[in-house]
Design an enzyme around this catalytic site. Structure first.
Site, PDB file in Angstrom:
ATOM      1  N   GLU A   1       0.947  -1.395  -0.071  1.00 40.82           N
ATOM      2  CA  GLU A   1      -0.188  -0.192   0.183  1.00 40.82           C
ATOM      3  C   GLU A   1       0.925   1.168   0.249  1.00 40.82           C
ATOM      4  OE1 GLU A   1      -3.060  -0.607   3.155  1.00 40.82           O
ATOM      5  OE2 GLU A   1      -3.895  -1.484   1.495  1.00 40.82           O
TER       6      GLU A   1
ATOM      7  N   GLU B   1      -6.968  -7.278  -0.916  1.00 41.29           N
ATOM      8  CA  GLU B   1      -6.983  -7.737   0.935  1.00 41.29           C
ATOM      9  C   GLU B   1      -8.639  -6.887   0.975  1.00 41.29           C
ATOM     10  OE1 GLU B   1      -5.103  -4.608   3.495  1.00 41.29           O
ATOM     11  OE2 GLU B   1      -2.865  -5.704   2.317  1.00 41.29           O
TER      12      GLU B   1
HETATM   13  C1  GAL Z   1      -4.218  -2.222   4.973  1.00 39.84           C
HETATM   14  C2  GAL Z   1      -3.491  -3.106   5.297  1.00 39.84           C
HETATM   15  C3  GAL Z   1      -2.878  -4.098   5.386  1.00 39.84           C
HETATM   16  C4  GAL Z   1      -3.643  -4.575   7.336  1.00 39.84           C
HETATM   17  C5  GAL Z   1      -5.685  -3.979   7.209  1.00 39.84           C
HETATM   18  C6  GAL Z   1      -6.291  -3.399   7.766  1.00 39.84           C
HETATM   19  O1  GAL Z   1      -4.529  -1.214   4.318  1.00 39.84           O
HETATM   20  O2  GAL Z   1      -2.711  -2.909   3.969  1.00 39.84           O
HETATM   21  O3  GAL Z   1      -1.431  -4.233   6.108  1.00 39.84           O
HETATM   22  O4  GAL Z   1      -2.981  -2.792   8.402  1.00 39.84           O
HETATM   23  O5  GAL Z   1      -5.271  -2.479   6.117  1.00 39.84           O
HETATM   24  O6  GAL Z   1      -7.499  -3.438   7.190  1.00 39.84           O
END
Ligand code: GAL
Length: 651
Positions: free
Chosen positions: A147, A303
């Site tokens: 990110e 994610e």
């Molecule tokens: C994203 C990140 C992850 C985790 C997640 C939690 O922004 O890539 O490592 O922190 O959020 O929602």
């Protein structure tokens, strides 16, 4: 990617657990249908334990265990969180905020993207990992950093200031050209040397707008350089292994049109709020963006949360069925992977209350049951891998410069750029239409409808590109605050829009008259007569229809715009078929009526779906997603389909 199955799995952080748990992890992954994990995202400190001292033993073991379990790895370059020893040896890598505060070690992303030291250490780590795991049978892809820009999108250190000056010299060549572009005759901001330029740190009042925009552009490029430095190593050591990094939906600091050219496949991290009824529409828009960034190719949802996140004020869990529904939405809109953050919910650290696929309470839980069920369902959809979505006939113009400029201070009214896009996206989404996002200079010939809301900054090439749409039979829809500035943020004089769009639309804008929000009420209160009759919000302006038909007028007694045109259409000249150029000077509440008229003119039959229902087509399958709580009956290709509340039918 030689992919057989829809990727299913998530971020896996085995280093947070005793090794005894790893065997159980692999077994549970198999039970849940997991075929891919993202590994080592935040493992730098446990891999390089001191300067140039390495401990790969644990990663070797888990890579092998995963491989034996038939699970592939999206292996991170582990550069997203530099370790304490590195920060202490080289405190200059720490980021600096606009007010001069140095951001300390102790969370993550504690690096300044322009730091040469950071980049040297990060690329050395990348090389070590590439050399060690490049031919490991579990390796499926490289996941560079994580990110980019999520926490530190801009850095104001002395090293970044120097890099910014170098970037400006390359862009402008001479300081005179910079003065011209930045309009420095204003407020005595004239420069006589590049050395005198600093990043737009905290200033007494509004800083120079073009300086701000250039710093945004520079900052996106600095992050990209970081990413590309690692990519260069990976391409050299492991040619042929696909490389990606995870995007974050509509993320203003980083220009994803530019970045998308540098990834082998596009990935997105998406966390719409389970409690917000507007989330399904917003999520659909993010999915459409990811598909568009990849030029229509499948992308990976890298994610999402299996249930609640931990970083809102109040964190609602996903109600039963929503995890599946939103996952299927991603597949329907082009995803070849449904990955979560994270596999096993953490027991310690700042994310211990963020849901995981294996919750704190273990496997006899609702979340794990839903995780298992989705794994099985995705397996049954393997036939969709690699397939394309039904081509979109509607395009929405998305431009990072416009976004950044529109949301600067000292403008007629603060407007939310993504909200402008979403209003239009939603009007088409509610009719089951896929929408492609396009940059303003893209080839638009595939689209019957091109909508440009608040495309605030347009180059001459972009203005010509848009203005050509009606002449070849398309519908061009331009909404307010489009074409106000050129790429240096100088006003397009003589009625805004630029000569090309004024001509195509047959209108010019004399004066902006946005309503103010006073005690929650719009003042003046705007309404429309004619097409899209009813209330209007957000914006108004004094518009002159020179060569255009007036389809709606403002009703706003006592206000400048009362009785003036609000929506116009100029039919394209002879030979251009049904082409037309629409101008929309406000945000009608009844946007559906306007969208219906535009689609009718474009010859697109797409009736409104019942509220909460989404229809998307991919690879010969039709997904009917019911985001509402009640059962809904929908006509799909002439047949009635009944879908229970918060459920989906795949036909
Ligand atoms: C994203 C990140 C992850 C985790 C997640 C939690 O922004 O890539 O490592 O922190 O959020 O929602």
């Amino acid at each position: 990617m030689a992919q057989q199955q829809i990727w299913y799995g998530g971020d896996y952080n085995p280093e947070q657990w005793p090794q005894a748990v790893w065997a159980e992890d692999v077994q549970l992954m198999q039970r849940a249908g997991v075929n891919m994990v993202t590994l080592a995202v935040f493992s730098w400190g446990l891999l390089e334990v001191a300067d140039d001292q390495w401990d790969f033993g644990w990663l070797d073991r888990i890579m092998d265990q995963l491989h034996q379990g038939g699970i592939k790895v999206d292996l991170a370059t582990a550069t997203a969180a530099p370790p304490a020893w590195l920060v202490r040896a080289h405190p200059e890598i720490l980021p600096v905020a606009a007010d001069g505060t140095r951001l300390e070690f102790g969370s993550r992303q504690s690096y300044n993207p322009s730091s040469a030291t950071y980049r040297a250490y990060a690329t050395r780590l990348t090389r070590k990992l590439a050399e060690r795991y490049g031919s490991h049978p579990a390796l499926a892809a490289w996941h560079v950093g994580n990110e980019f820009g999520c926490h530190v999108a801009r850095d104001y250190s002395a090293e970044s200031a120097a890099a910014f000056r170098g970037w400006l010299e390359r862009r402008y060549g001479t300081v005179e050209a910079l003065n011209q572009a930045w309009g420095t005759a204003f407020w005595s901001q004239h420069y006589t040397a590049f050395d005198h330029v600093e990043p737009p740190r905290a200033t007494p009042t509004f800083p120079n707008p073009t300086q701000l925009l250039d710093f945004d552009r520079f900052s996106s490029d600095a992050l990209l350089e970081c990413y590309l430095a690692e990519v260069a190593v990976l391409r050299e050591v492991t040619p042929g292994v696909p490389i990606t990094t995870n995007f974050m939906g509509f993320f203003k600091p980083v220009d994803y049109w530019r970045w998308a050219q540098e990834v082998d496949f596009v990935c997105d991290d998406a966390y719409p709020d389970p409690a917000d009824p507007a989330s399904p529409g917003l999520a659909a828009m993010m999915r459409d963006l990811m598909r568009s960034l990849g030029g229509g190719k499948p992308w990976i949802l890298m994610e999402q949360a299996p249930s609640a996140v931990n970083w809102r004020e109040r964190n609602a869990p996903k109600p039963a069925g929503q995890y599946r529904l939103w996952s299927l939405q991603a597949v329907a809109r082009g995803a070849d992977g449904v990955m979560q953050f994270q596999w096993r919910q953490s027991a310690a650290g700042a994310e211990k209350f963020h849901s995981g696929m294996v919750p704190h309470a273990g496997t006899e839980t609702r979340v794990f049951r839903e995780v298992e069920a989705l794994g099985a369902e995705l397996k049954s959809l393997a036939g969709l891998v690699g397939s394309l979505c039904e081509p979109s006939r509607v395009a929405l113009v998305l431009d990072w410069d416009s976004w950044r400029a529109l949301e600067q201070a000292a403008v007629p009214a603060s407007l939310d750029y993504v909200a402008q896009l979403q209003r239009w996206h939603s009007a088409f989404w509610r009719r089951g239409l896929g929408v492609d996002f396009v940059p303003p200079e893209a080839d638009l010939s595939a689209y019957d409808v091109v909508v440009a809301p608040a495309a605030h900054v347009l180059s001459q090439a972009a203005r010509q590109n848009l203005a050509a749409v009606p002449g070849r039979g398309g519908q061009l829809v331009v909404a307010y605050q489009t074409g106000v500035l050129d790429p240096d943020l100088h006003v397009l004089l003589g009625g805004y829009l630029g000569a090309e769009l004024r001509e195509a639309l047959g209108v010019w804008v004399e004066e902006f008259a946005p309503p103010a929000l006073v005690a929650g009420q719009w003042v003046p209160e705007l309404a429309l007569d004619g097409l899209a009759a009813g209330p209007a919000t957000d914006w108004a302006e004094v518009l002159h229809a020179v060569e255009a038909e007036v389809l709606a007028t403002f009703r706003a007694p006592g206000a400048l715009v009362d009785g003036q045109p609000a929506v116009t259409r100029r039919p394209a000249g002879p030979g251009a078929g049904a082409g037309g150029a629409w101008y929309v000077a406000t945000a009608p509440a009844a946007l559906d009526a306007l969208a219906a008229a535009i689609l009718e003119a474009a010859g697109i039959a797409a009736p409104l779906l019942p509220a909460g229902v989404e229809v998307a087509r991919r690879g010969g399958r039709t997904f009917v997603l019911n985001h509402a709580l009640e059962e809904q009956r929908v006509a799909v290709d002439g047949a009635a389909v009944v879908v229970p509340g918060r459920d989906a039918a795949i036909i």
